[in-house]
Design an enzyme around this catalytic site. Sequence first.
Site, mmCIF file in Angstrom:
data_model
loop_
_atom_site.group_PDB
_atom_site.id
_atom_site.type_symbol
_atom_site.label_atom_id
_atom_site.label_comp_id
_atom_site.label_asym_id
_atom_site.label_seq_id
_atom_site.Cartn_x
_atom_site.Cartn_y
_atom_site.Cartn_z
ATOM 1 N N MET A 139 0.826 -1.067 0.026
ATOM 2 C CA MET A 139 0.118 0.056 -0.181
ATOM 3 C C MET A 139 0.963 1.246 -0.006
ATOM 4 O O MET A 139 0.558 2.108 -0.777
ATOM 5 C CB MET A 139 -1.038 0.041 1.434
ATOM 6 C CG MET A 139 -2.044 0.964 1.276
ATOM 7 S SD MET A 139 -3.197 0.240 0.094
ATOM 8 C CE MET A 139 -4.277 -1.007 0.787
ATOM 9 N N LYS A 140 1.849 1.371 0.926
ATOM 10 C CA LYS A 140 2.413 2.631 1.055
ATOM 11 C C LYS A 140 3.510 3.057 0.062
ATOM 12 O O LYS A 140 3.899 4.102 -0.230
ATOM 13 C CB LYS A 140 3.016 2.847 2.766
ATOM 14 C CG LYS A 140 4.286 2.429 2.852
ATOM 15 C CD LYS A 140 4.879 2.942 4.015
ATOM 16 C CE LYS A 140 6.121 2.318 4.532
ATOM 17 N NZ LYS A 140 6.581 2.227 5.974
#
Lengths: 258, 523
Positions: A139-140
């Site tokens: 995600m990040k």
Amino acid sequence: MSEAARYEPWKNRDMTHVRPYGDTFDDGVVQLSFSLPVPPGEEAAEAARQLVTQMGFVEPSVTHQHDLGEDFTFVVLYAKTKAAVDFTKIKVAKVDSPRMSFYEINEFIEENFGRKITIIGACTGTDAHTVGIDAIMNMKGYNGEYGLERYPMIDAYNLGAQVENEEMVAKAIELNADAILVSQVVTQKDVHIPNLAQLVELLEAEGLREKLILICGGPRIGHELALELGYDAGFGPGTLAPDVASYVVQEMMKRGLK
Amino acid sequence: MSKLYLDPNLIARARTAASDIADSLQSFILERTTVAVERTVLRLYGMDGVDADYVPLPNVVVDHLKEGGVLERGAATFVLNAVLQTGRTIQEIGEAVADGTLNLCELPLASLDEIRKKGIELATASLERIRANRAKRDEYLTRLGEGPQPYIYVIVATGNIYEDVVQAKAAARQGADIIAVIRSTGQSLIDYVPYGATTEGFGGTYATQENFKIMRAALDEVGEEIGRYIRLCNYCSGLCMPEIAAMGAIERLDVMLNDALYGILFRDINMQRTLVDQNFSRMINSFAGVIINTGEDNYLTTADAVEQAPSVLASQFINEQLALRSGLPEEQMGLGHAFEMSPDLEDGFLLELSQAQMAREIFPRAPLKYMPPTKHMTGNIFKGHVQDTLFNMVGVMTNQGIQLLGMMTEAIHTPLIHDRHIAIEAAKYVFKNMRNFGEEIEYKRDGKIVARAQEVLNDAAAKLEEIRDIGMLEAISRGMFADVKRTMTGGKGLHGVFMRAEDYWNPFETLLRAELGLEAMAR
Ligand code: B12
């Protein structure tokens, strides 16, 4: 020869004969350092000079040597080369699909496939380095670019590190993966080569190889090596999620994998 | 006097929270044993060697007892019983189990008193050997002396123990104080210790008892020649923590990486398994006079070093408290931390200096293990050399115990022979040129360095109190360390954990508890 050509030879440089540059155009200056399995001294320096001469260098000069103990010597040299390359003939295997943005990629998938695509990834074999594959998938993301998990049109599964090839294949079957991403960071003594090759064999044995996009990556991995090993593409240092995703979706299109 | 004006009450608060955390972990640990702990008991009794399939005898015997359903009572009882019943040595019993001629679970059981008497007698003799090793190290240290702190620590990692020896001896001559033999990739996940001298490893060399012996002899030899004791380091962490600690004690290793949290977070080893293993392994390290190195520095490889600074400190506090519960004196606690902030940061050096000075003040007697930049090292070796130089400056300014030298080729390969030389030469230069710089300077009371340390300590204390409330195991499963999440039942090795039976017996644990003064601590 015009004045300018004489004093500023780099302005009309001949790209068919390119050689290293130090401070005088075309001087061919190279710095070298290495260790020799001999004790330090005049003989060590001479051995280094002769070696460098055999490598095709001229005017070798040993600027430093140091006793490493156990009869090893470290040397630093400067030398010149007369060798040159024809830069106009250089060909490098590169991933050549244009890079799209996060939005373009999702749109591309929606328009062309009309479904989410599935990408699985892992750092395989005994390799425990997760930061690289996480940078691409989590995600990040990395360096300001979101990872694949963030893409609405991609189902991304990061299986983590130390994943066996067999497990990778089983997961690909279970999830009906469109693409597999393999990370290899430990490359000492070429430990990654048999491991990468084995995955290709397993996929072939399952009749899966042609049905999905197979990609490897890592700091010492290049596109050329990837092709040699039977992968579709290879990505090296500094790769970001959109580089990989752009390639995957365009290659799926090209291969008619819908 | 604190140069950073740290609040002693805040330090005490953090330590109390860590102590409570350690207590609750400790009661969890003491109810359990593992296959690795039981194999260690056998190794400490001198059982060695492999069967026809190269399975180590301690594994053969422990698996045999596990199959027989009696392992929760401890391997010692059954093996010592066999000694009494058959009159054979422990080694011979291992061999007989391996060739299938002896079933330990079917032998009639002698009286527990008799078994224990014999067990303690033999265990005492084994511990004497370790005590003698310790005395020998002390003798070397008085006779040959050692380099000043920060000790210069370098790794060798050729994969071939004989080639490692050449590189290690060269490094010692160049000025190294500690030689660490890095293990081959993947060793931490194998549930046995490989046997014999090994010449093929990847990114490192297998930790085997024979390899330990070979390197020990080489370093003693070069140490004599150059007139300085050279310490040997290897790694306990992994599925065989206590076994490797035992091998290290037997072969006189001086420094050992020992951190369950490293295994949990970075090798996905089951937390129950490795915490139980850690406890016994640290007791052995402690008795053997081994300096342990903990792995907090690794958190900064997966998470951001500026943000994670409080977790590093919190983990150091917890590691200190857990180590105390294994009887480890502060002088043997090489708590880890690292110079891992991004080189792009403005004033990053100030933050690094602050962190290192803070650790020094909070753990004044610990030989802190200071790790070099790794994550932000690149293929640009020239810049890398400068990054390492700044790291060396912080090391000497803040009086670190063990300086794990950075290599300018960190992002490329395990060190070449001259990479190590260049690193040692640079570190010696910085250390000598700046030897007393730390004593000459004070920090501005309202400056950035002081403010940063106070903020990190404050956050660490808060974090520790939060961990105390939710429990350490829950904190790990929430990803509070290194941004990595692990669960109680996930990871490798859980199948090797057992609840101890009522009559569980581990004679070495009993003896070591007495030796290390742990009885007084138990409530
Ligand atoms: C962090 C780190 C660790 C951490 C890993 C933590 C973790 N969970 O990942 C820890 C401390 C656990 C570790 C352990 C070891 N490490 Co290490 N480690 C590093 C270090 C410092 C940084 C790696 C990193 O995170 N880079 C940052 C990421 C973002 O970069 P990256 O991996 O290159 O990924 C990018 C690209 O390559 C690409 N990419 C990567 N994978 C993929 C996959 C795909 C599909 C694609 C498209 C792209 C892609 O995209 C990423 C983003 O841009 C490097 C040194 C260095 N500075 O490179 C050594 C290094 C990689 N480690 C090394 C070694 C030898 C080990 C050990 C084997 C040491 C040992 N003997 O115990 C063990 C490994 C154990 C094991 N079983 O693997 C060597 C490898 C040498 C070699 N050439 O083989 C290095 C180079 C250090 C050294 N000089 O010795 N390590």
